[in-house]
Design a protein around this motif. Structure first.
Motif, PDB file in Angstrom:
ATOM      1  N   SER A  20       0.835  -1.187   0.000  1.00  0.00           N
ATOM      2  CA  SER A  20       0.000   0.000   0.000  1.00  0.00           C
ATOM      3  C   SER A  20       0.877   1.247   0.000  1.00  0.00           C
ATOM      4  O   SER A  20       0.479   2.302  -0.434  1.00  0.00           O
ATOM      5  N   ARG A  21       2.093   1.115   0.567  1.00  0.00           N
ATOM      6  CA  ARG A  21       2.989   2.254   0.546  1.00  0.00           C
ATOM      7  C   ARG A  21       3.871   2.199  -0.674  1.00  0.00           C
ATOM      8  O   ARG A  21       4.342   3.189  -1.177  1.00  0.00           O
ATOM      9  N   GLN A  22       4.136   0.979  -1.144  1.00  0.00           N
ATOM     10  CA  GLN A  22       5.111   0.831  -2.208  1.00  0.00           C
ATOM     11  C   GLN A  22       4.595   1.326  -3.561  1.00  0.00           C
ATOM     12  O   GLN A  22       5.252   2.115  -4.221  1.00  0.00           O
ATOM     13  N   GLY A  55      22.306   1.655   4.406  1.00  0.00           N
ATOM     14  CA  GLY A  55      21.984   1.070   3.109  1.00  0.00           C
ATOM     15  C   GLY A  55      20.572   1.413   2.682  1.00  0.00           C
ATOM     16  O   GLY A  55      20.229   1.436   1.497  1.00  0.00           O
ATOM     17  N   CYS A  56      19.743   1.688   3.659  1.00  0.00           N
ATOM     18  CA  CYS A  56      18.354   2.031   3.393  1.00  0.00           C
ATOM     19  C   CYS A  56      18.217   3.507   3.063  1.00  0.00           C
ATOM     20  O   CYS A  56      17.468   3.912   2.190  1.00  0.00           O
ATOM     21  N   ILE A  57      18.971   4.305   3.815  1.00  0.00           N
ATOM     22  CA  ILE A  57      18.828   5.755   3.683  1.00  0.00           C
ATOM     23  C   ILE A  57      19.347   6.261   2.342  1.00  0.00           C
ATOM     24  O   ILE A  57      18.677   7.034   1.661  1.00  0.00           O
ATOM     25  N   PHE A  96      14.851  11.940  10.266  1.00  0.00           N
ATOM     26  CA  PHE A  96      14.823  11.111  11.472  1.00  0.00           C
ATOM     27  C   PHE A  96      15.883  10.013  11.403  1.00  0.00           C
ATOM     28  O   PHE A  96      16.690   9.840  12.314  1.00  0.00           O
ATOM     29  N   HIS A  97      15.893   9.272  10.298  1.00  0.00           N
ATOM     30  CA  HIS A  97      16.830   8.151  10.197  1.00  0.00           C
ATOM     31  C   HIS A  97      18.278   8.631  10.108  1.00  0.00           C
ATOM     32  O   HIS A  97      19.183   8.011  10.663  1.00  0.00           O
ATOM     33  N   ILE A  98      18.490   9.758   9.407  1.00  0.00           N
ATOM     34  CA  ILE A  98      19.854  10.289   9.324  1.00  0.00           C
ATOM     35  C   ILE A  98      20.314  10.760  10.705  1.00  0.00           C
ATOM     36  O   ILE A  98      21.464  10.577  11.092  1.00  0.00           O
ATOM     37  N   ALA A 112       7.471  15.894  11.991  1.00  0.00           N
ATOM     38  CA  ALA A 112       7.095  16.312  10.647  1.00  0.00           C
ATOM     39  C   ALA A 112       6.555  15.118   9.864  1.00  0.00           C
ATOM     40  O   ALA A 112       5.522  15.212   9.194  1.00  0.00           O
ATOM     41  N   SER A 113       7.251  14.007   9.992  1.00  0.00           N
ATOM     42  CA  SER A 113       6.857  12.839   9.209  1.00  0.00           C
ATOM     43  C   SER A 113       5.499  12.302   9.653  1.00  0.00           C
ATOM     44  O   SER A 113       4.643  11.981   8.824  1.00  0.00           O
ATOM     45  N   LEU A 114       5.301  12.226  10.948  1.00  0.00           N
ATOM     46  CA  LEU A 114       4.058  11.611  11.419  1.00  0.00           C
ATOM     47  C   LEU A 114       2.866  12.542  11.259  1.00  0.00           C
ATOM     48  O   LEU A 114       1.727  12.092  11.171  1.00  0.00           O
ATOM     49  N   ILE A 168       6.511  -0.041  14.636  1.00  0.00           N
ATOM     50  CA  ILE A 168       6.176   0.906  13.570  1.00  0.00           C
ATOM     51  C   ILE A 168       6.647   0.376  12.221  1.00  0.00           C
ATOM     52  O   ILE A 168       5.929   0.468  11.224  1.00  0.00           O
ATOM     53  N   HIS A 169       7.828  -0.224  12.204  1.00  0.00           N
ATOM     54  CA  HIS A 169       8.296  -0.821  10.949  1.00  0.00           C
ATOM     55  C   HIS A 169       7.417  -1.989  10.531  1.00  0.00           C
ATOM     56  O   HIS A 169       7.118  -2.164   9.358  1.00  0.00           O
ATOM     57  N   ALA A 170       7.057  -2.794  11.536  1.00  0.00           N
ATOM     58  CA  ALA A 170       6.256  -3.981  11.215  1.00  0.00           C
ATOM     59  C   ALA A 170       4.961  -3.568  10.519  1.00  0.00           C
ATOM     60  O   ALA A 170       4.504  -4.222   9.578  1.00  0.00           O
TER      61      ALA A 170
END
Ligand code: HEM
Lengths: 544, 291
Positions: free
Chosen positions: A18-20, A129-131, A208-210, A490-492, B247-249
Motif C-alpha cells: 500500500s505504501r510501495q 543502506g536504506c537511507i 529522522f533516520h539520518i 514532521a513525518s508523522l 512501527i516498521h512492522a
C-alpha cells in the motif's frame, strides 16, 4: 531473475504494498518481492546483491531492532562495570565461577561487548543502506513534477465527479488554484491536473533516520575526547585542574593532558539542609549548596554549585555528586612536632551520616601508624555501649579510632586504597577490643601507647565530592536528537497525498490517493470539492 | 496538610469504586450484545458506563490534584503518585479519544486496568507525603515524568486495541465462533482496530521519545552524564526500540496485522515491566519508588 521489473523508485524491498506502489507511479510493481529467494544458480555478484537486499530489507530492520532490545536486557540484570562497579566486585568476591563466566561472555560490559556491537552495527549498516538510495530517490522526486495519474482510475481510493456547467477550462483553472491554496504542488497539462502534497513526510522520515546515524557517529568519534575525574574537596581547599589533583581520572581514547584547561576551584563553604521526614522519622536532605570560587585565566568568580546545577568552567562542567565530613586530624611525635595534620574525608554510611575513614601516618613516628576511624556527627550512646548518630548535623561530633602499627604497605609504590587498611598485616594498639577506647571530640587528644606520640581531633570541616567532566559528544548528540524529534514530528504529522483532475463527459473527475493508510483522505478531498462547488457553477457532487 | 493527603487517598478509593461500577456495566453491555443473535447495537448500559467513567475520572483528577497540593509539588515523585497520575492519564486518554471515535468497546479493559493499577499502588505502594531529595528537585522531573505518563496512557489504549484486534482477526478467520466470543461482533473489524491502535501507539511513541530525551537532559544535570545505561535507562531504550520495531512492522509486507499487534503487546509488556519489576527489584540510580 526474469520476474524483476524495472522500477523508477526505490523503497526497501518488502515495504508494504500500500505504501510501495504509490511511489512506483504509473507502473505499480506487483511483485518486486517475486525476486527469487536465493534461486538456483546465483553468481557471486547476484549473491552479493541478494545479501545486500536482504540486509537492507524492512524485515531485517525489524528483526535487528527486536534483537537489539533483547540483547540489552542482560545489561539491566547483570551489574555493569560502568554503571555499577560495586555490583561487579560483589559477584567477583562472592561467586568467582559465575564471575568468570560473565567475564568470558562480556556480560559485565554488555553495551560495549562484541555481540551487542555486532547487532547494532548491522542495524546501522542496514539503516545506511536504506537511507542512501531513499535520499537519492526523494531528491529526484522533490524536483520532479507530480506523478501522472494511473491509467486505470479504479485503483484510486477516492473518486468524485463534479458536473460543470460553464467552460471546463475555467473550471480546471479554478481547481488548480484551489489545490495550490491547499499547498499542493500542481501541474496543469491540457485537460488534466496532477497535484501532490506532503513531501515533508518522506523528508521528515529521512531526517529522522539520518539523525540516528548522527547520534551513533558522534558517539563513535567524539567520545574518544571525553574525560572525567572525581575529587573530594574540603572547605577552604583549592583544586587545580591537572591530572595529579584528581582522586580518580578516566581519560577517553584520544585524551591528551593538554586538554585540561588550567583553572582552579576552591570551596568556600558547603551548607546542607535537612528536614525530618514526619512519617519515617528520619532526617532527609532537602538542599545541598556549595559556594565555590573559580579562578580561570587570571579572573576570579564566585559560583554556586548544587545538585542538578553544575558549574561550567572552560569546556568542562563540575557536578556536585556527594558530600560528607572531614575531621581534621593532627598527629604529633613524642617531641610534640606535627607529623600529620590534615582534613580526612570520611565516607558516610547512613542517613545520619555515620561515616568511616582511614588515616595513614607513614612517616615521622617510630613505626608506621594506621587508624581506622568512625565519625558520628551527633553521637549518642546506645544501650549496648556502642555509639550511633541521631542527626546528620554536627551537634556532638565524635571520632573513634581503632589504631594499628606495622607496615602500611605503602612502599611498593601502589599507594593502596586510601579508604582501606591492610589490617591483617598490622598490630592493633588501641581502640575496640583492646581495652583502650579512643573517643575524641574536637580539641581532644589521645596519647598513643608505647610512647609513639599523640593524636588530636583538631577541628571539623565538610567536604564535597565533585566530578569534573568534559563530554565531547553532547553537542553532536543534542543536535542530532533535535533533528530526530523534528523529523519524527514532521513525518508523522504529514500525509502524502496525490490528486488528479480530468475532464470527462459528465464534468470534472477528481481522483485521490494516499500513501499508506489515511482515513482522512476522503474528508480532505471533500473539503476541496466543497470549496470548488461553492466558488463555481458546478452543482452537486456525485460519486462514481 | 496531611488531611488533604488523606482526603486524596479517600478520593482515590472512591474513584476506584465508581470505576468498578463502570467496569461492571461495560461488561454487562458486552454480554448483552453477545446474547442477541444479531448483535451490535450498544445496550442502554453503555451510556451509564461511560457516564460513570467520567464521574470516576473527575474524582480521580481531584485525588491527584489534592495529592499535589498536599505535597507542594507535582504528584509524581514516587511509585504511588506515578501510578495515580499514570492511570489518570490512561483513563483520560480513553475518554478523550471517545469524544472523537467510538472506542467504548474497550471500556471494560480500560476501567479494569485502572482499578487493578490503582488498587495495587494504593494498597502496596502508598507512602505519605515527603519532601523531595535534592536530585529530584528539577523542572526536568516535571517534564520527564509528565510525558512518560502521557505516553503510557497512549501505549495502554493502543495495546488494548491490539489485543482486541488479535481476537477479532481470529474470529474473522473462522475461529472463536462459540457463543462466548459473540461479543466481538460489537467490535470494529480487525483492520479498523489495527489502524486506530497504530495511530495511538505512534502518539505514545512520540511521547516516549520525549521522555527519553528529557530524561537524558535531566540525568546530565543531576549525574553529570546524559546516558549511563542505568537499569531504568536500559529499559526505556528497550521500550523505544521495541516500538520502533512495531512501527516498521506496520509498514512491512507480511508483518502487518497479527505480527505487528503482537509486537505492540510485547512493547506494552515492557512498559509495565519497567514500571513494576524494574522499580522494585532492579538496582539503579532511579530508586524513586519511595518505599
Ligand atoms: C536504527 C534503527 C531504526 C530506527 C530506530 C527506526 C525508526 C523508525 C521510526 C520511528 C519510523 C516512523 C517515523 C517516521 O516515519 O519518521 C520509521 C519509519 C520507517 N523506517 Fe525506520 N528505523 C530504523 C531503521 C530502519 C531501516 C534499517 C530501514 C530500512 C530497511 C528503515 C526504513 C523505514 C521506513 C521505510 C519507514 C517508513 C515507514 C512508513 O511508511 O510508515 N528504518 N523508522
Amino acid at each position: 531473475m526474469a520476474s524483476r521489473q524495472p522500477s523508477k523508485g526505490y523503497q526497501p524491498k518488502d515495504l508494504d504494498e500500500s505504501r510501495q506502489w504509490f511511489d512506483e507511479g504509473n507502473a505499480p510493481v506487483k511483485n518486486r518481492l517475486a525476486e527469487p529467494i536465493l534461486g538456483p544458480k546465483l553468481g557471486p555478484f547476484e549473491f552479493l546483491r541478494w545479501t545486500w537486499r536482504l540486509l537492507t530489507s524492512m524485515r531485517t530492520a525489524i528483526i535487528l531492532l527486536v534483537l537489539v532490545a533483547v540483547a540489552a536486557i542482560p545489561g539491566s540484570i547483570v551489574p555493569q562495570r560502568l554503571a555499577d562497579p560495586n555490583g561487579v566486585a560483589t559477584i567477583r568476591d562472592s561467586n568467582p565461577d559465575l564471575y568468570k563466566f560473565y567475564e568470558s561472555v562480556q556480560l559485565f560490559d554488555v553495551f560495549t561487548s562484541v555481540w551487542f556491537s555486532a547487532i547494532y552495527l548491522l542495524l546501522f549498516i542496514s539503516l545506511i543502506g536504506c537511507i542512501l538510495p531513499r535520499v537519492r530517490h526523494h531528491w529526484n522526486v522533490l524536483r520532479a513534477a507530480p506523478a501522472d495519474a494511473p491509467k486505470t482510475w479504479t485503483r484510486l481510493d477516492v473518486r468524485e465527479v463534479v458536473p460543470v456547467t460553464g467552460s471546463t477550462d475555467a473550471a480546471l483553472d479554478r481547481a488548480a488554484a484551489l489545490l495550490r491554496k491547499s499547498r499542493y504542488r500542481v501541474v496543469r497539462k491540457g485537460d488534466s491536473i496532477k497535484a501532490e502534497f506532503g513531501y515533508l513526510r518522506e523528508t521528515g522520515n529521512l531526517v529522522f533516520h539520518i539523525a540516528l546515524v548522527g547520534i551513533l557517529a558522534t558517539l563513535g568519534f567524539a567520545s574518544g575526547f571525553n574525560w572525567y575525574g572525581q575529587r573530594a574537596l574540603v572547605e577552604g581547599q583549592a583544586f587545580t585542574n591537572q591530572l595529579s589533583s584528581y582522586d580518580t581520572f578516566n581519560p577517553g581514547r584520544w585524551f591528551d593532558e593538554r586538554q585540561l584547561d588550567p583553572y582552579a576551584v576552591s570551596l568556600s563553604s558547603f551548607v546542607p539542609k535537612y528536614v525530618k521526614d514526619p512519617v519515617k522519622d528520619v532526617w532527609m536532605p532537602i538542599d545541598f549548596t556549595a559556594d565555590v570560587v573559580v579562578t580561570e585565566g587570571g579572573n576570579q568568580r564566585a559560583e554556586t554549585l548544587k545538585v542538578n546545577d553544575p558549574v561550567h568552567i572552560g569546556d568542562s562542567k563540575m557536578y556536585l555528586l556527594g558530600n560528607g565530613f572531614a575531621p581534621v586530624i593532627t598527629v604529633r611525635n613524642p617531641a610534640g612536632d606535627v607529623v600529620f595534620s590534615q582534613p580526612v574525608p570520611f565516607i558516610s554510611q547512613d542517613a545520619n551520616l555515620t561515616s568511616v575513614g582511614v588515616v595513614k601516618v607513614p612517616d615521622g613516628l617510630a613505626e608506621q601508624v594506621g587508624m581506622q576511624g568512625f565519625f558520628y556527627p551527633s553521637a549518642v550512646e546506645l544501650d549496648s555501649g556502642a555509639l550511633s548518630s541521631n542527626n546528620p548535623e554536627p551537634t556532638k561530633p565524635t571520632v573513634t579510632f581503632n589504631i594499628y602499627k606495622g607496615d602500611l604497605g605503602l612502599d611498593d609504590g601502589t599507594n593502596g586504597n586510601v579508604f582501606q587498611l591492610p589490617i591483617d598485616q598490622l598490630t592493633q594498639i588501641a581502640g575496640r577490643h583492646t581495652g583502650v577506647d579512643v573517643v575524641l571530640e574536637p580539641g581532644d587528644t589521645f596519647t598513643l601507647p608505647e610512647g609513639l606520640g599523640t593524636v588530636e581531633f583538631t577541628s571539623l570541616s565538610r567536604y564535597i565530592g565533585v566530578e569534573i567532566r568534559h563530554d565531547a559528544t553532547q553537542f553532536g548528540v543534542g543536535l542530532s536528537a533535535a533533528f530526530l524529534v523534528a523529523g519524527l514530528l514532521a513525518s508523522l504529522a504529514t500525509r502524502r497525498r496525490r490528486m488528479w483532475v480530468r475532464v470527462t463527459a459528465k464534468g470534472l473527475e477528481w481522483g485521490a490517493q494516499s500513501r499508506g493508510d489515511d482515513p482522512g483522505l476522503e474528508a480532505a478531498v471533500g473539503r476541496i470539492l466543497a470549496k470548488f462547488t461553492l466558488t463555481g457553477s458546478g452543482d452537486k457532487v456525485s460519486t462514481t | 496538610m496531611n488531611d488533604l493527603a488523606t482526603t486524596s487517598l479517600i478520593a482515590t478509593y472512591s474513584a476506584m469504586g465508581v470505576y468498578t461500577f463502570a467496569f461492571v456495566l461495560f461488561t454487562v453491555d458486552l454480554a448483552g450484545r453477545s446474547a442477541s443473535e444479531e448483535q451490535s447495537k450498544p445496550t442502554r448500559w453503555l451510556r451509564s458506563a461511560m457516564a460513570l467513567t467520567w464521574l470516576g475520572w473527575v474524582i480521580h483528577l481531584g485525588a491527584t490534584v489534592m495529592r499535589g497540593i498536599a505535597a507542594h509539588r507535582v504528584p509524581w515523585a514516587n511509585m504511588f503518585e506515578f501510578g495515580l497520575t499514570a492511570t489518570l492519564a490512561l483513563v483520560g486518554v480513553f475518554l478523550g479519544i471517545s469524544v472523537f471515535r467510538d472506542v467504548r468497546f474497550v471500556g471494560s479493559f480500560i476501567t479494569g486496568f485502572a482499578i487493578l493499577a490503582l488498587g495495587i499502588v494504593a494498597t502496596n505502594f502508598y507512602v505519605a507525603v515527603t519532601p523531595l531529595p535534592p536530585a529530584l528537585q528539577d523542572y526536568w522531573l516535571v517534564i520527564h515524568v509528565f510525558v512518560a505518563v502521557l505516553g503510557t496512557g497512549f501505549f495502554a489504549t493502543g495495546a488494548a486495541l491490539s489485543a482486541a484486534q488479535l481476537f477479532q482477526s481470529a474470529r474473522e478467520s473462522g475461529r472463536l465462533t462459540t457463543r462466548n466470543w459473540r461479543f466481538l461482533s460489537a467490535f470494529p473489524k480487525a483492520e479498523a482496530l489495527e489502524s486506530l491502535s497504530y495511530r495511538l501507539t505512534v502518539i505514545g511513541f512520540v511521547f516516549w521519545t520525549f521522555t527519553v530525551i528529557a530524561g537524558a537532559i535531566w540525568a546530565e544535570h543531576a549525574w553529570g552524564r546524559y546516558w549511563g545505561w542505568d537499569t531504568k535507562e536500559v529499559w526505556s531504550f528497550i521500550i523505544w526500540v521495541l516500538f520502533a520495531g512495531y512501527i516498521h512492522a506496520r509498514a512491512t509486507r507480511g508483518w502487518r496485522g497479527n505480527p505487528a499487534a503482537v509486537l505492540n503487546l510485547i512493547g506494552f509488556t515492557a512498559v509495565i515491566f519497567n514500571f513494576t519489576i524494574v522499580n522494585l527489584f532492579f538496582k539503579g540510580l532511579h530508586v524513586y519508588s519511595g518505599l
